[in-house]
Structures are given as C-alpha cells and as structure tokens.
Design a protein around this motif. Structure first.
Motif, PDB file in Angstrom:
ATOM      1  N   VAL A  91       0.876  -1.176   0.000  1.00 22.13           N
ATOM      2  CA  VAL A  91       0.000   0.000   0.000  1.00 22.13           C
ATOM      3  C   VAL A  91       0.914   1.225   0.000  1.00 22.13           C
ATOM      4  O   VAL A  91       1.745   1.389   0.901  1.00 22.13           O
ATOM      5  CB  VAL A  91      -0.907   0.014   1.247  1.00 22.13           C
ATOM      6  CG1 VAL A  91      -1.824   1.226   1.224  1.00 22.13           C
ATOM      7  CG2 VAL A  91      -1.707  -1.279   1.339  1.00 22.13           C
ATOM      8  N   SER A  92       0.768   2.052  -1.032  1.00 19.21           N
ATOM      9  CA  SER A  92       1.629   3.234  -1.109  1.00 19.21           C
ATOM     10  C   SER A  92       1.218   4.240  -0.029  1.00 19.21           C
ATOM     11  O   SER A  92       0.029   4.541   0.106  1.00 19.21           O
ATOM     12  CB  SER A  92       1.494   3.875  -2.490  1.00 19.21           C
ATOM     13  OG  SER A  92       2.108   5.139  -2.465  1.00 19.21           O
ATOM     14  N   PRO A  93       2.168   4.746   0.744  1.00 22.83           N
ATOM     15  CA  PRO A  93       1.797   5.724   1.788  1.00 22.83           C
ATOM     16  C   PRO A  93       1.427   7.083   1.205  1.00 22.83           C
ATOM     17  O   PRO A  93       0.824   7.902   1.878  1.00 22.83           O
ATOM     18  CB  PRO A  93       3.068   5.826   2.646  1.00 22.83           C
ATOM     19  CG  PRO A  93       4.178   5.387   1.757  1.00 22.83           C
ATOM     20  CD  PRO A  93       3.600   4.453   0.733  1.00 22.83           C
ATOM     21  N   ILE A  94       1.824   7.326  -0.065  1.00 27.75           N
ATOM     22  CA  ILE A  94       1.464   8.592  -0.717  1.00 27.75           C
ATOM     23  C   ILE A  94       0.677   8.294  -1.994  1.00 27.75           C
ATOM     24  O   ILE A  94       0.731   7.183  -2.514  1.00 27.75           O
ATOM     25  CB  ILE A  94       2.719   9.444  -1.061  1.00 27.75           C
ATOM     26  CG1 ILE A  94       3.696   8.586  -1.877  1.00 27.75           C
ATOM     27  CG2 ILE A  94       3.378  10.013   0.184  1.00 27.75           C
ATOM     28  CD1 ILE A  94       4.824   9.386  -2.483  1.00 27.75           C
ATOM     29  N   LYS A  95      -0.052   9.284  -2.464  1.00 24.61           N
ATOM     30  CA  LYS A  95      -0.884   9.092  -3.657  1.00 24.61           C
ATOM     31  C   LYS A  95      -0.007   8.694  -4.848  1.00 24.61           C
ATOM     32  O   LYS A  95       1.014   9.353  -5.103  1.00 24.61           O
ATOM     33  CB  LYS A  95      -1.638  10.388  -3.948  1.00 24.61           C
ATOM     34  CG  LYS A  95      -2.636  10.262  -5.061  1.00 24.61           C
ATOM     35  CD  LYS A  95      -3.332  11.584  -5.334  1.00 24.61           C
ATOM     36  CE  LYS A  95      -4.114  11.484  -6.625  1.00 24.61           C
ATOM     37  NZ  LYS A  95      -4.446  12.774  -7.177  1.00 24.61           N
ATOM     38  N   ILE A  96      -0.407   7.627  -5.542  1.00 27.00           N
ATOM     39  CA  ILE A  96       0.371   7.166  -6.699  1.00 27.00           C
ATOM     40  C   ILE A  96       0.121   8.118  -7.869  1.00 27.00           C
ATOM     41  O   ILE A  96      -1.029   8.370  -8.230  1.00 27.00           O
ATOM     42  CB  ILE A  96      -0.020   5.720  -7.089  1.00 27.00           C
ATOM     43  CG1 ILE A  96       0.242   4.770  -5.917  1.00 27.00           C
ATOM     44  CG2 ILE A  96       0.712   5.274  -8.345  1.00 27.00           C
ATOM     45  CD1 ILE A  96      -0.322   3.371  -6.099  1.00 27.00           C
ATOM     46  N   LYS A  97       1.201   8.650  -8.433  1.00 27.44           N
ATOM     47  CA  LYS A  97       1.077   9.574  -9.570  1.00 27.44           C
ATOM     48  C   LYS A  97       0.976   8.779 -10.866  1.00 27.44           C
ATOM     49  O   LYS A  97       1.604   7.717 -10.997  1.00 27.44           O
ATOM     50  CB  LYS A  97       2.300  10.495  -9.623  1.00 27.44           C
ATOM     51  CG  LYS A  97       2.306  11.533  -8.510  1.00 27.44           C
ATOM     52  CD  LYS A  97       1.197  12.521  -8.753  1.00 27.44           C
ATOM     53  CE  LYS A  97       1.035  13.487  -7.596  1.00 27.44           C
ATOM     54  NZ  LYS A  97      -0.198  14.282  -7.722  1.00 27.44           N
ATOM     55  N   LYS A  98       0.228   9.305 -11.828  1.00 24.74           N
ATOM     56  CA  LYS A  98       0.104   8.533 -13.074  1.00 24.74           C
ATOM     57  C   LYS A  98       1.385   8.692 -13.908  1.00 24.74           C
ATOM     58  O   LYS A  98       2.042   9.733 -13.867  1.00 24.74           O
ATOM     59  CB  LYS A  98      -1.129   8.955 -13.867  1.00 24.74           C
ATOM     60  CG  LYS A  98      -1.149  10.354 -14.412  1.00 24.74           C
ATOM     61  CD  LYS A  98      -2.387  10.518 -15.301  1.00 24.74           C
ATOM     62  CE  LYS A  98      -2.603  11.964 -15.701  1.00 24.74           C
ATOM     63  NZ  LYS A  98      -3.019  12.840 -14.612  1.00 24.74           N
ATOM     64  N   GLY A  99       1.712   7.612 -14.638  1.00 25.31           N
ATOM     65  CA  GLY A  99       2.859   7.660 -15.529  1.00 25.31           C
ATOM     66  C   GLY A  99       2.434   7.161 -16.899  1.00 25.31           C
ATOM     67  O   GLY A  99       1.241   6.918 -17.138  1.00 25.31           O
TER      68      GLY A  99
END
Ligand code: CTP
Length: 395
Positions: free
Chosen positions: A280-288
C-alpha cells in the motif's frame, strides 16, 4: 409486514393528532387492518374524514353510535391497541379505569397489548400526577413510548413531543412479532470491504449491506440481541442495533473472529474482498506513461476460519453469490467452510444480488434440505431466511 394484523389507533386531544395520520398510513401500507377511535377533543384538532379514508373503515367515536356493543367487538378484534397521541387527561383516566368515552370503553374491553405515546407540554409531562399515572399504566402492563424532547406547539422547548410515527410503528411491529430468538445472540457481517491501494484509492465491490441489515432488523424483531460488523457502505443501520464499523477484510476478520465465540448464530452476508494489494503506497500514486501493475495477495477466509473454530451448538450461515453452476458452487462452499446453511443468490436472476432492493434466494442445509423462495423485497427475504433458521433451532 403486518398482513393479518388488526390494529386500533386511539387518538386523543393533542396537536400531535395530525401525526397519527402518518401512523395510520404506515400501518395500512404494511397491510394491517386499522380501526381508528377518536375522542371528541381529538376532533378539535383533526377531521374524522381523514382517518376514515386512511383506514378505509368508519371511525368509532360515539359510545352510543350504532350497536352499543361496538366497543366490546373492537376490543376483542384487535391484536394491538395504540393510543397516539395520548393526552394527560386520557392517561389519567386510563390509570383509574374511567370509562366515559368510546376510546376508554374500547381500552377496557381490549384483550390485546396496549401502547401509549404521550404528547403534552413539558410541565404537564413532568407533573407528579402524570408521572404517577404513567407508572401505574406500566405496572398494569401498558407499554409507554417515551415522549421526545424538542420544539413544542406552545413555543416551549422540552420533553413532551409524541414519539415519531416511524418509532411508534417499529414498536408496534416488535410487539406483534413472535419472539423465537429471545435470549439468542446473533452476529452478522454486512456490506463490502475496502482494500487500500494508496491513501485515496481502494479495491472494493458493489455490496450495499442491505441484505445484512434486513437480516439484522428481522432478528431483532424476533427477539435476538444482534451485533453487526459492517463494511463501509451507504445503508443506514437501524436504531437499536449494535454496529461495529470496519474497512478491510483483515479488520473484518478480527472483528468477527473475536466476537463469534459468544454468539449462538453467526451469518456472513458481507462481500469480503478475496485479494488485497501486497503493497500500500503511503502517498498518492502519480500517473505515468507505463501500465500500472498491482500485485495482489489473498485475504483470509473469515467464514472458513469460523467454520474451523465453530463452538458446539452454534449455527453458522454463509452466503454465495454465483453466476454459473450455482448449486454446485454453493454446496461446495458449505462443505469447505463447514457451514450449517448456505444462502445462494444467482446473478442470473434479475432483481437478485448487489444494490437491488429485492433478492431471490435458495437455502441449503448441511443435512440436505433445500428451500427455494420467489423474488421478494429484501425484508421479506430476511423473514423467509429466519423462518428456516428458527425452524432448525427448534428441532
Ligand atoms: N467469505 C469470507 N471471507 C472471505 C471471502 C468470503 O468470510 N475472504 C464469506 C462470504 O461472506 C460468504 C461466503 O464466504 O458468506 C462465500 O463468499 P463468496 O465470495 O461467494 O465465495 P468465496 O469463498 O470468496 O469463493 P469464490 O470467490 O471463489 O466464489
């Protein structure tokens, strides 16, 4: 819900009399037969015509109108008598067995449970004589529905508002229901689970929790003490239910397994997520620009754990929502998870499954019974399920 039930609504002189119209409507909508009895003071506040129309029957208000034994017939006919609103005057007369109008004559003739919903100004409600009369009525077996606190028609603010029609309706429903689950503790899981991906995203499903809450409400009506473990969902829990809110499958596992040992009947209606993101990513996953690949790991099977650790005498029930080979899948789950019953619903039946207000179920028991029911409102489905389960408990 009230088909075949005969209910008398007694209306006395209070501004809350207008709310009795909503109450009568609720009873009629739920298929009860209703007869309204009004005092002369009630008619100063609301019209007889409103109530004869709503109840589809003549209003009884004059002791000497028609057959003079009408009060006796009504008293014998009723399964439940509710005085709503109940004025201080009528409560005082009831407490002393006074019989100087049609309503009081019906009350004295009634063989059924009697309920009163007091409505008056706060000083009248707190007057020692009113309190004494209410205590006397309770001692006589009358169910007193506590008045609420709030704005009063006099402009004052305080205790004395008649209980809301929906609450009176619930109390009536409860009084009219047999109590085969009295003394039983029931644990039900409801709704979906959410498995987080990052702080703003999750994996979940379309379960609304409606079926679980319908089962919980029915069990309460049948006399059980009910605890619900609920995933995140829109459905509002009914008042009077103990609800523990959880998010993830793991939280639901903890909540269910830590409580199941002290419950007589455990039902898993929840649509538990079978997989969770391994990270679980602790920060918002940015789109790539690349595809995003999530690796999912299995969650624990709560029901299987409950089946493996089932205390003696506990009834364990699971649900199965299937799209194909329904019966084989349902029976396989009942066997694998060591259930006493499994409730199958198929997505091939229109009107069944998530998000719908209706459902169509078949119950299978470990002992080989099969009970199929038609498409119905989820409250009616819950009643069907409980009728089968109560039967199994009695055997
Ligand atoms: N269940 C559970 N824990 C899980 C998954 C399901 O307790 N991790 C329960 C559900 O609440 C339901 C029963 O098991 O009462 C069957 O759930 P369902 O999703 O139909 O079946 P699964 O066992 O998950 O199998 P599959 O997804 O392969 O159909």
């Amino acid at each position: 819900m009230l088909a075949g039930k005969n209910i008398i609504v007694g209306i006395t002189g209070s501004i809350a009399a207008y709310k009795a119209a909503l109450l009568v409507r609720l009873f009629v909508k739920n298929n009860a037969q209703v007869r309204v009895v009004m005092t002369d003071s009630a008619k100063q506040f609301v019209g007889e015509l409103t109530f004869s129309n709503l109840s589809q029957a003549p209003v009884f208000s004059g002791l000497w109108d028609g057959a003079w034994t009408e009060h006796v017939h009504l008293g014998a006919w009723a399964d439940l008598l509710i005085v709503a609103p109940a004025s201080a005057n009528t409560l005082a007369k009831m407490a002393h067995g006074i019989c100087d109008n049609a309503l009081l004559a019906v009350i004295l003739s009634a063989k059924c449970p009697v309920m009163v919903a007091p409505a008056m100004d706060l000083d009248m409600y707190q007057h020692p004589s009113t309190l004494r009369n209410l205590a006397q009525l309770q001692a006589d077996g009358v169910q007193v529905l506590q008045a609420g606190t709030g704005f009063l028609a006099s402009g004052l603010h305080g205790e004395g508002r008649m209980a809301e029609p929906e609450d009176i309706f619930s109390a009536a429903l409860s009084a009219l229901s047999p109590k085969p689950l009295a003394g039983k503790r029931v644990l039900i899981s409801a709704g979906p689970t959410r498995e987080p991906i990052d702080p703003v995203r999750f994996i979940s499903n379309g379960s609304t929790g409606t079926m679980g809450f319908a089962l919980a409400q029915q069990a309460t009506l049948l006399g059980a003490k009910v605890t619900v473990v609920a995933g995140p969902m829109g459905a509002q829990p009914e008042r009077g239910l103990e609800v523990h809110k959880v998010n993830t499958a793991e939280e639901m596992f903890e909540a269910m397994t830590s409580r199941s040992g002290s419950h007589d009947i455990v039902i898993m209606t929840a649509a538990v997520g079978d997989y969770q993101p391994l990270e679980v990513s602790p920060i918002k996953i940015k789109k790539g620009d690349e595809n995003l690949v999530l690796t999912l790991g299995r969650t624990r099977d709560i029901l299987k754990h409950l089946g493996d650790h089932k205390p003696n005498g506990q009834l364990l029930v699971g649900f199965a929502l299937e799209t194909n080979d329904e019966e084989a899948h349902a029976l396989g789950k009942m066997e694998r998870k060591q259930l006493d019953f499994i409730v199958l619903n198929s997505l091939r039946d229109s009107g069944a499954g998530f998000g719908s207000t209706t459902n169509k179920v078949t119950l299978y028991s470990r002992k080989g019974e099969k009970h199929s029911f038609a498409l119905k409102d989820k409250n009616a489905v819950a009643a069907d399920i409980w009728s089968v389960l109560c039967n199994a408990i009695e055997k």
